[in-house]
Scaffold this motif. Structure first.
Motif, PDB file in Angstrom:
ATOM      1  N   ALA A  91      27.229  41.923  10.901  1.00 35.34           N
ATOM      2  CA  ALA A  91      25.841  41.755  11.365  1.00 35.34           C
ATOM      3  C   ALA A  91      25.137  43.092  11.551  1.00 35.34           C
ATOM      4  CB  ALA A  91      25.818  40.956  12.671  1.00 35.34           C
ATOM      5  N   ARG A  92      25.888  44.165  11.734  1.00 34.71           N
ATOM      6  CA  ARG A  92      25.283  45.488  11.911  1.00 34.71           C
ATOM      7  C   ARG A  92      24.632  46.008  10.640  1.00 34.71           C
ATOM      8  NH1 ARG A  92      30.405  48.406  14.128  1.00 34.71           N
ATOM      9  NH2 ARG A  92      31.011  46.868  15.666  1.00 34.71           N
ATOM     10  N   VAL A  93      25.120  45.576   9.473  1.00 33.54           N
ATOM     11  CA  VAL A  93      24.644  46.171   8.222  1.00 33.54           C
ATOM     12  C   VAL A  93      24.078  45.173   7.222  1.00 33.54           C
ATOM     13  CG1 VAL A  93      26.080  48.243   8.314  1.00 33.54           C
ATOM     14  CG2 VAL A  93      27.011  46.149   7.324  1.00 33.54           C
ATOM     15  N   LEU A  97      29.931  39.340   2.925  1.00 31.29           N
ATOM     16  CA  LEU A  97      30.813  38.207   3.236  1.00 31.29           C
ATOM     17  C   LEU A  97      32.106  38.304   2.424  1.00 31.29           C
ATOM     18  CD1 LEU A  97      31.504  35.536   4.552  1.00 31.29           C
ATOM     19  CD2 LEU A  97      30.122  34.390   2.811  1.00 31.29           C
ATOM     20  N   GLU A  98      31.995  38.606   1.153  1.00 29.14           N
ATOM     21  CA  GLU A  98      33.189  38.749   0.308  1.00 29.14           C
ATOM     22  C   GLU A  98      34.108  39.841   0.849  1.00 29.14           C
ATOM     23  OE1 GLU A  98      31.412  39.510  -3.489  1.00 29.14           O
ATOM     24  OE2 GLU A  98      30.906  37.379  -3.812  1.00 29.14           O
ATOM     25  N   ASP A  99      33.539  40.987   1.205  1.00 33.76           N
ATOM     26  CA  ASP A  99      34.354  42.078   1.750  1.00 33.76           C
ATOM     27  C   ASP A  99      34.957  41.702   3.096  1.00 33.76           C
ATOM     28  OD1 ASP A  99      33.789  43.597  -0.471  1.00 33.76           O
ATOM     29  OD2 ASP A  99      33.194  45.376   0.669  1.00 33.76           O
ATOM     30  N   ALA A 100      34.183  41.038   3.932  1.00 35.62           N
ATOM     31  CA  ALA A 100      34.679  40.649   5.258  1.00 35.62           C
ATOM     32  C   ALA A 100      35.862  39.695   5.139  1.00 35.62           C
ATOM     33  CB  ALA A 100      33.566  40.013   6.074  1.00 35.62           C
ATOM     34  N   SER A 143      28.343  52.642   5.753  1.00 38.10           N
ATOM     35  CA  SER A 143      27.173  52.018   5.137  1.00 38.10           C
ATOM     36  C   SER A 143      25.960  52.122   6.043  1.00 38.10           C
ATOM     37  CB  SER A 143      27.462  50.551   4.860  1.00 38.10           C
ATOM     38  OG  SER A 143      28.543  50.422   3.983  1.00 38.10           O
ATOM     39  N   LYS A 144      24.812  51.875   5.441  1.00 36.58           N
ATOM     40  CA  LYS A 144      23.563  51.815   6.190  1.00 36.58           C
ATOM     41  C   LYS A 144      23.076  50.379   6.186  1.00 36.58           C
ATOM     42  CE  LYS A 144      22.108  56.520   5.350  1.00 36.58           C
ATOM     43  NZ  LYS A 144      21.126  57.394   4.739  1.00 36.58           N
ATOM     44  N   HIS A 145      22.305  50.043   7.195  1.00 33.30           N
ATOM     45  CA  HIS A 145      21.761  48.694   7.305  1.00 33.30           C
ATOM     46  C   HIS A 145      20.983  48.339   6.039  1.00 33.30           C
ATOM     47  CE1 HIS A 145      18.989  45.517   8.663  1.00 33.30           C
ATOM     48  NE2 HIS A 145      20.055  45.131   9.325  1.00 33.30           N
ATOM     49  N   GLY A 146      21.284  47.169   5.492  1.00 30.34           N
ATOM     50  CA  GLY A 146      20.576  46.696   4.315  1.00 30.34           C
ATOM     51  C   GLY A 146      21.190  47.102   2.993  1.00 30.34           C
ATOM     52  N   GLU A 147      22.214  47.944   3.035  1.00 27.12           N
ATOM     53  CA  GLU A 147      22.883  48.356   1.809  1.00 27.12           C
ATOM     54  C   GLU A 147      24.125  47.504   1.592  1.00 27.12           C
ATOM     55  OE1 GLU A 147      23.886  52.475   1.968  1.00 27.12           O
ATOM     56  OE2 GLU A 147      21.814  53.131   1.770  1.00 27.12           O
ATOM     57  N   PRO A 148      24.450  47.204   0.331  1.00 32.15           N
ATOM     58  CA  PRO A 148      25.687  46.467   0.073  1.00 32.15           C
ATOM     59  C   PRO A 148      26.893  47.357   0.365  1.00 32.15           C
ATOM     60  CG  PRO A 148      24.670  47.129  -1.991  1.00 32.15           C
ATOM     61  CD  PRO A 148      23.717  47.498  -0.897  1.00 32.15           C
ATOM     62  N   PRO A 149      28.053  46.760   0.545  1.00 36.15           N
ATOM     63  CA  PRO A 149      29.242  47.588   0.786  1.00 36.15           C
ATOM     64  C   PRO A 149      29.572  48.432  -0.443  1.00 36.15           C
ATOM     65  CG  PRO A 149      29.847  45.275   0.491  1.00 36.15           C
ATOM     66  CD  PRO A 149      28.356  45.337   0.515  1.00 36.15           C
ATOM     67  N   ARG A 150      30.262  49.510  -0.218  1.00 35.39           N
ATOM     68  CA  ARG A 150      30.676  50.372  -1.320  1.00 35.39           C
ATOM     69  C   ARG A 150      31.747  49.665  -2.149  1.00 35.39           C
ATOM     70  NH1 ARG A 150      31.055  56.475   1.013  1.00 35.39           N
ATOM     71  NH2 ARG A 150      28.976  56.533   1.906  1.00 35.39           N
ATOM     72  N   GLU A 151      31.893  50.130  -3.349  1.00 30.64           N
ATOM     73  CA  GLU A 151      32.935  49.591  -4.231  1.00 30.64           C
ATOM     74  C   GLU A 151      34.304  49.987  -3.684  1.00 30.64           C
ATOM     75  OE1 GLU A 151      32.418  47.528  -6.769  1.00 30.64           O
ATOM     76  OE2 GLU A 151      30.279  47.621  -6.288  1.00 30.64           O
ATOM     77  N   PRO A 152      35.339  49.162  -3.918  1.00 31.43           N
ATOM     78  CA  PRO A 152      36.689  49.525  -3.455  1.00 31.43           C
ATOM     79  C   PRO A 152      37.091  50.906  -3.968  1.00 31.43           C
ATOM     80  CG  PRO A 152      36.655  47.263  -4.239  1.00 31.43           C
ATOM     81  CD  PRO A 152      35.314  47.866  -4.582  1.00 31.43           C
ATOM     82  N   GLY A 153      37.627  51.706  -3.086  1.00 30.33           N
ATOM     83  CA  GLY A 153      38.062  53.051  -3.444  1.00 30.33           C
ATOM     84  C   GLY A 153      37.004  54.117  -3.262  1.00 30.33           C
ATOM     85  N   ASP A 154      35.752  53.733  -3.074  1.00 31.29           N
ATOM     86  CA  ASP A 154      34.673  54.709  -2.876  1.00 31.29           C
ATOM     87  C   ASP A 154      34.620  55.070  -1.394  1.00 31.29           C
ATOM     88  OD1 ASP A 154      32.413  56.236  -2.696  1.00 31.29           O
ATOM     89  OD2 ASP A 154      31.034  54.695  -3.404  1.00 31.29           O
ATOM     90  N   GLN A 155      35.292  56.143  -1.041  1.00 32.21           N
ATOM     91  CA  GLN A 155      35.346  56.581   0.355  1.00 32.21           C
ATOM     92  C   GLN A 155      34.570  57.876   0.558  1.00 32.21           C
ATOM     93  OE1 GLN A 155      36.759  54.653   2.741  1.00 32.21           O
ATOM     94  NE2 GLN A 155      37.057  53.205   1.077  1.00 32.21           N
ATOM     95  N   ARG A 156      33.652  58.177  -0.366  1.00 33.23           N
ATOM     96  CA  ARG A 156      32.878  59.411  -0.242  1.00 33.23           C
ATOM     97  C   ARG A 156      32.004  59.373   1.008  1.00 33.23           C
ATOM     98  NH1 ARG A 156      29.070  59.191  -4.235  1.00 33.23           N
ATOM     99  NH2 ARG A 156      29.568  57.008  -4.405  1.00 33.23           N
ATOM    100  N   GLY A 157      31.740  60.532   1.530  1.00 32.29           N
ATOM    101  CA  GLY A 157      30.810  60.642   2.644  1.00 32.29           C
ATOM    102  C   GLY A 157      31.467  60.421   3.990  1.00 32.29           C
TER     103      GLY A 157
END
Length: 169
Positions: free
Chosen positions: A104-106, A116-119, A134-148
Motif C-alpha cells: 500500500a505504500r507504493v 500484487l504478483e511480487d507480493a 521503489s517510489k510511490h506509483g512506480e512498478p516494482p523493479r525486475e528480479p535481480g535489479d538491486q541498483r540504487g
C-alpha cells in the motif's frame, strides 16, 4: 474474548502450526476491518457523534489505539478502496496483512497488478526491500535489479495549533 478460544496444550506439531495460521488470519482480518471502518468513520464524519475531532482521535480515545497505528490503518484502508486486486487477494487469503501494508505504500491502480504478483511471490523481508527501493506509483523493479539505495527519509516532529493539526490529519 479469549475465553471463547480453545487453548489446548500438548497438541501435535501440525495442529499447533494450523492454530498459529488461524490466529494470524484472525488478526489480519481484524486489521482489515479496523482499516475499513476507520475510513468510514472519517469519511462520513461519524466521529462527531461521540464528540471527537477525527477518526484518529476517536481511535485513540475509544479504541485505546496508538495515533500512528490508527493513521496507518486509515491510510491502508483508503488505499484498498482504489486497489481491488490487492484487496481481493487479501480477502481470499492469498496475501497477508503484513504484505498489504507494505504494498500500500507504493502501489497505485496503474501498477497494482505487478505489485500484487511480487507480493505473492516474495517473502515479507524481500517485499520490504523491494518497496524501499521503489517510489510511490512506480512498478516494482525486475528480479535481480538491486541498483540504487533506498530513499532516505527523516521523521519531523513539530508542535502546531489545533487548526493546523486538523489540516495535517
Amino acid at each position: 474474548t479469549l475465553e471463547a478460544v480453545d487453548l489446548v496444550e500438548g497438541l501435535s506439531g501440525d495442529e499447533v502450526r494450523s492454530r498459529l495460521q488461524t490466529g494470524l488470519r484472525l488478526k489480519d482480518t481484524g486489521q482489515r476491518l479496523l482499516a475499513f471502518y476507520l475510513v468510514e468513520l472519517q469519511d462520513h464524519d461519524l466521529y462527531k457523534d461521540t464528540g471527537h475531532s477525527s477518526a484518529i482521535h476517536y481511535a485513540e480515545n475509544r479504541l485505546d489505539m496508538d495515533r500512528r497505528r490508527a493513521g496507518e490503518l486509515m491510510a491502508v484502508g483508503r488505499t484498498l478502496l482504489t486497489q481491488p486486486l490487492i484487496d481481493r487477494a487479501f480477502c481470499e487469503g492469498r496475501l497477508s496483512w503484513s504484505k498489504v501494508v507494505r504494498v500500500a505504500r507504493v502501489a497505485t491502480r496503474d501498477c497494482e497488478k505487478r505489485w500484487l504478483e511480487d507480493a505473492q511471490r516474495l517473502s515479507c523481508r524481500d517485499l520490504e526491500r523491494a518497496v524501499r527501493l521503489s517510489k510511490h506509483g512506480e512498478p516494482p523493479r525486475e528480479p535481480g535489479d538491486q541498483r540504487g539505495l533506498p530513499e532516505v527519509r527523516f521523521r519531523v516532529n513539530a508542535s502546531v495549533g489545533v487548526l493546523a493539526h486538523q489540516k495535517l490529519e
